[in-house]
Scaffold this motif. Structure first.
Motif, PDB file in Angstrom:
ATOM      1  N   ILE A  85      22.914   6.897  40.710  1.00 57.90           N
ATOM      2  CA  ILE A  85      23.510   7.733  39.663  1.00 57.90           C
ATOM      3  C   ILE A  85      24.326   6.871  38.705  1.00 57.90           C
ATOM      4  N   SER A  86      25.053   5.906  39.224  1.00 57.91           N
ATOM      5  CA  SER A  86      25.838   5.006  38.376  1.00 57.91           C
ATOM      6  C   SER A  86      24.931   4.205  37.450  1.00 57.91           C
ATOM      7  N   ALA A  87      23.833   3.701  37.990  1.00 58.69           N
ATOM      8  CA  ALA A  87      22.898   2.921  37.166  1.00 58.69           C
ATOM      9  C   ALA A  87      22.269   3.800  36.086  1.00 58.69           C
ATOM     10  N   LEU A  88      21.877   5.018  36.461  1.00 57.00           N
ATOM     11  CA  LEU A  88      21.280   5.917  35.472  1.00 57.00           C
ATOM     12  C   LEU A  88      22.283   6.307  34.391  1.00 57.00           C
ATOM     13  N   THR A  89      23.522   6.515  34.764  1.00 51.98           N
ATOM     14  CA  THR A  89      24.565   6.842  33.788  1.00 51.98           C
ATOM     15  C   THR A  89      24.775   5.669  32.833  1.00 51.98           C
ATOM     16  N   GLY A  90      24.783   4.462  33.381  1.00 53.00           N
ATOM     17  CA  GLY A  90      24.910   3.273  32.535  1.00 53.00           C
ATOM     18  C   GLY A  90      23.755   3.127  31.567  1.00 53.00           C
ATOM     19  N   LEU A  91      22.539   3.369  32.056  1.00 53.14           N
ATOM     20  CA  LEU A  91      21.370   3.296  31.178  1.00 53.14           C
ATOM     21  C   LEU A  91      21.412   4.376  30.099  1.00 53.14           C
ATOM     22  N   ALA A  92      21.852   5.572  30.477  1.00 57.53           N
ATOM     23  CA  ALA A  92      21.963   6.656  29.491  1.00 57.53           C
ATOM     24  C   ALA A  92      22.992   6.295  28.431  1.00 57.53           C
ATOM     25  N   ALA A  93      24.114   5.718  28.851  1.00 61.82           N
ATOM     26  CA  ALA A  93      25.144   5.312  27.882  1.00 61.82           C
ATOM     27  C   ALA A  93      24.604   4.228  26.956  1.00 61.82           C
ATOM     28  N   LEU A  94      23.843   3.293  27.522  1.00 59.08           N
ATOM     29  CA  LEU A  94      23.236   2.248  26.708  1.00 59.08           C
ATOM     30  C   LEU A  94      22.246   2.855  25.725  1.00 59.08           C
ATOM     31  N   GLY A  95      21.457   3.802  26.204  1.00 58.66           N
ATOM     32  CA  GLY A  95      20.491   4.469  25.326  1.00 58.66           C
ATOM     33  C   GLY A  95      21.171   5.213  24.191  1.00 58.66           C
ATOM     34  N   VAL A  96      22.252   5.912  24.492  1.00 56.79           N
ATOM     35  CA  VAL A  96      22.991   6.636  23.462  1.00 56.79           C
ATOM     36  C   VAL A  96      23.596   5.632  22.478  1.00 56.79           C
ATOM     37  N   ALA A  97      24.113   4.530  22.975  1.00 61.28           N
ATOM     38  CA  ALA A  97      24.703   3.523  22.081  1.00 61.28           C
ATOM     39  C   ALA A  97      23.652   2.917  21.171  1.00 61.28           C
ATOM     40  N   VAL A  98      22.481   2.609  21.718  1.00 57.39           N
ATOM     41  CA  VAL A  98      21.419   2.041  20.900  1.00 57.39           C
ATOM     42  C   VAL A  98      20.930   3.071  19.885  1.00 57.39           C
ATOM     43  N   TRP A  99      20.760   4.330  20.309  1.00 52.42           N
ATOM     44  CA  TRP A  99      20.293   5.385  19.418  1.00 52.42           C
ATOM     45  C   TRP A  99      21.300   5.618  18.284  1.00 52.42           C
ATOM     46  N   THR A 100      22.597   5.607  18.669  1.00 50.21           N
ATOM     47  CA  THR A 100      23.632   5.791  17.666  1.00 50.21           C
ATOM     48  C   THR A 100      23.659   4.596  16.716  1.00 50.21           C
ATOM     49  N   GLY A 101      23.448   3.398  17.244  1.00 54.12           N
ATOM     50  CA  GLY A 101      23.457   2.192  16.389  1.00 54.12           C
ATOM     51  C   GLY A 101      22.304   2.193  15.401  1.00 54.12           C
ATOM     52  N   PHE A 102      21.139   2.613  15.808  1.00 52.40           N
ATOM     53  CA  PHE A 102      19.990   2.646  14.889  1.00 52.40           C
ATOM     54  C   PHE A 102      20.004   3.884  13.994  1.00 52.40           C
ATOM     55  N   GLY A 103      20.693   4.873  14.421  1.00 54.01           N
ATOM     56  CA  GLY A 103      20.741   6.124  13.650  1.00 54.01           C
ATOM     57  C   GLY A 103      21.602   6.026  12.418  1.00 54.01           C
ATOM     58  N   ARG A 104      22.496   5.089  12.360  1.00 51.33           N
ATOM     59  CA  ARG A 104      23.408   4.995  11.212  1.00 51.33           C
ATOM     60  C   ARG A 104      22.857   4.126  10.179  1.00 51.33           C
TER      61      ARG A 104
END
Length: 81
Positions: free
Chosen positions: A62-81
Protein backbone atom coordinates in the motif's frame (compact mmCIF):
# COMPACT_ATOMS: atom_id res chain seq x y z
CA UNK A 1 16.07 -50.24 75.59
CA UNK A 2 18.66 -48.94 73.07
CA UNK A 3 16.96 -50.96 70.33
CA UNK A 4 13.69 -49.26 71.10
CA UNK A 5 15.34 -45.81 70.93
CA UNK A 6 16.97 -46.71 67.62
CA UNK A 7 13.62 -47.90 66.29
CA UNK A 8 11.96 -44.65 67.39
CA UNK A 9 14.70 -42.58 65.76
CA UNK A 10 14.41 -44.60 62.54
CA UNK A 11 10.64 -44.14 62.55
CA UNK A 12 11.08 -40.39 63.03
CA UNK A 13 13.64 -40.24 60.22
CA UNK A 14 11.31 -42.20 57.95
CA UNK A 15 8.44 -39.84 58.73
CA UNK A 16 10.62 -36.80 58.10
CA UNK A 17 11.80 -38.30 54.82
CA UNK A 18 8.24 -39.08 53.72
CA UNK A 19 7.09 -35.55 54.57
CA UNK A 20 10.03 -34.07 52.67
CA UNK A 21 9.42 -36.28 49.64
CA UNK A 22 5.71 -35.41 49.65
CA UNK A 23 6.59 -31.71 49.72
CA UNK A 24 9.08 -32.18 46.86
CA UNK A 25 6.46 -34.10 44.85
CA UNK A 26 4.00 -31.25 45.36
CA UNK A 27 6.52 -28.67 44.26
CA UNK A 28 7.44 -30.72 41.19
CA UNK A 29 3.77 -31.10 40.27
CA UNK A 30 3.36 -27.33 40.57
CA UNK A 31 6.41 -26.74 38.36
CA UNK A 32 5.07 -29.14 35.74
CA UNK A 33 1.71 -27.37 35.79
CA UNK A 34 3.37 -23.97 35.38
CA UNK A 35 5.55 -25.33 32.57
CA UNK A 36 2.45 -26.62 30.78
CA UNK A 37 0.78 -23.22 31.17
CA UNK A 38 3.87 -21.47 29.82
CA UNK A 39 4.02 -23.86 26.86
CA UNK A 40 0.36 -23.12 26.10
CA UNK A 41 0.94 -19.37 26.39
CA UNK A 42 3.94 -19.61 24.04
CA UNK A 43 1.87 -21.53 21.48
CA UNK A 44 -0.90 -18.91 21.67
CA UNK A 45 1.62 -16.09 21.33
CA UNK A 46 3.23 -17.80 18.35
CA UNK A 47 -0.19 -18.13 16.70
CA UNK A 48 -0.92 -14.44 17.33
CA UNK A 49 2.45 -13.35 15.91
CA UNK A 50 1.93 -15.54 12.84
CA UNK A 51 -1.51 -14.02 12.31
CA UNK A 52 -0.05 -10.52 12.59
CA UNK A 53 2.71 -11.38 10.13
CA UNK A 54 0.15 -12.67 7.62
CA UNK A 55 -1.98 -9.52 7.83
CA UNK A 56 1.02 -7.17 7.79
CA UNK A 57 2.20 -7.88 4.24
CA UNK A 58 -0.17 -5.39 2.46
CA UNK A 59 1.25 -2.40 4.33
CA UNK A 60 4.49 -2.10 2.30
CA UNK A 61 2.51 -2.71 -0.89
CA UNK A 62 0.00 0.00 0.00
CA UNK A 63 2.87 2.38 0.79
CA UNK A 64 4.51 1.68 -2.57
CA UNK A 65 1.23 2.14 -4.44
CA UNK A 66 0.56 5.41 -2.61
CA UNK A 67 4.04 6.62 -3.53
CA UNK A 68 3.52 5.70 -7.17
CA UNK A 69 0.13 7.43 -7.19
CA UNK A 70 1.70 10.57 -5.71
CA UNK A 71 4.43 10.43 -8.34
CA UNK A 72 1.82 9.99 -11.05
CA UNK A 73 -0.19 12.96 -9.79
CA UNK A 74 2.99 15.06 -9.61
CA UNK A 75 4.00 14.14 -13.15
CA UNK A 76 0.44 14.72 -14.45
CA UNK A 77 0.29 18.07 -12.69
CA UNK A 78 3.74 19.00 -14.05
CA UNK A 79 2.78 18.24 -17.65
CA UNK A 80 -0.67 19.70 -17.28
CA UNK A 81 0.56 23.22 -16.65
Amino acid sequence: MPDREVALELAELRRALEVGLARIDGQLALLVQRSDQIDKAIEELDARVSALERTRWPLPTISALTGLAALGVAVWTGFGR
